[in-house]
Design an enzyme around this catalytic site. Structure first.
Site, PDB file in Angstrom:
ATOM      1  CE1 TYR A 148       0.583   0.774   4.508  1.00 33.42           C
ATOM      2  CE2 TYR A 148      -0.440  -1.401   4.629  1.00 33.42           C
ATOM      3  CZ  TYR A 148       0.275  -0.380   5.223  1.00 33.42           C
ATOM      4  OH  TYR A 148       0.682  -0.491   6.523  1.00 33.42           O
ATOM      5  CB  CYS A 149       1.126   4.348   0.564  1.00 32.88           C
ATOM      6  SG  CYS A 149       1.535   6.107   0.348  1.00 32.88           S
TER       7      CYS A 149
END
Length: 282
Positions: A148-149
């Protein structure tokens, strides 16, 4: 890498440790805090600052996340899982904060010359490598696909991401921010964000490409180093190593001059969040 180390060499490091404030410390306060300290360092009111902070279960959304077609479904899921959520005032995508995640902000004044964006990232990477050098494990910095990110300065050990770095710039101040998954399950955190995107995006076509998350590529430092690390352990490593780069480190809360600046930044980010979530209810 020598140039990034020189960035860590500061005459003084001002320490603001907010890692043990607990649930009463709201994540919006953190982002207002970093903006305030950026302003202070950039205007010469403060030397370089290292701020550490921990928040209770919160998903911090990026601005792009607020454009997800079924965002309400994703947010309802986070609530059901016991997570709060906010929108930060800088780029990037959703990340998970909880009691096992230590956030560190290094805030530099841009005094003599501009701080190149990669130099800021490399300074944080250098510090993290020094902090954990006794484990003799290589810490890499490159984008971990499926995390994620994702970003070009994801920090990983043997392909498993445990940290992500971002930057925020205000006037002549630069905040280099990292979230370190210290303990707990990196895969569980990634699974939460995977399920959030699954609900908030659905099968819709979107202009922006949201990450297809694979929980297997994320882990905590405790998992990767085979040692149960506590937030306090990592804080001690941070302070011990900052001492190596400075003639003096000292602890200091916000000054009387900084408090109204903080109030203004907090009002700004709180208003932005209110607008985003009120629009969803309409």
């Amino acid at each position: 890498m020598g140039d990034s180390i020189s960035l860590l060499n500061q005459p003084e490091w001002r320490i603001i440790d907010q890692s043990s404030l607990g649930p009463q410390f709201h994540p919006l306060q953190s982002f207002a805090m970093d903006d305030t300290l950026c302003f202070s360092a950039g205007s010469g009111r403060s030397p370089a600052i290292a701020r550490a902070w921990v928040h209770s279960k919160t998903v911090v959304l990026g601005i792009q996340d607020t454009k997800l077609p079924f965002l309400e479904k994703g947010l309802a899921f986070l609530k059901d899982q016991g997570y709060d959520y906010i929108v930060r005032n800088s780029g990037g995508l959703a990340v998970v904060l909880d009691e096992g995640v230590l956030n560190i902000s290094l805030i530099f004044p841009e005094t003599e010359r501009k701080i190149d964006i990669n130099r800021g990232y490399e300074a944080m990477w250098s510090l993290i490598r020094v902090m954990f050098q006794d484990f003799n494990r290589r810490i890499d910095a490159y984008e971990i696909e499926g995390s994620y990110c994702p970003g070009s300065f994801d920090l990983s050990i043997e392909g498993k991401k445990f940290a992500g770095i971002s930057q925020r710039r205000i006037r002549n101040g630069v905040a280099v921010q990292i979230y370190l998954c210290v303990n707990g399950s990196g895969a569980d955190r990634a699974g939460l964000i995977r399920d959030f995107y699954s609900l908030a995006k659905g099968d819709a076509e979107t202009k922006f490409s949201y990450p297809a998350i694979n929980p297997k590529v994320m882990a905590s430092l405790s998992e990767l180093l085979d040692e149960e690390l506590r937030i306090e352990d990592v804080m001690l490593r941070l302070l011990q190593n900052l001492k190596l780069y400075s003639g003096r480190i000292f602890s200091s809360p916000l000054s009387p001059e900084e408090i109204p600046v903080y109030d203004a930044y907090f009002a700004r980010i709180a208003e932005r969040n209110e607008k985003v979530f009120m629009a969803l209810e309409e």
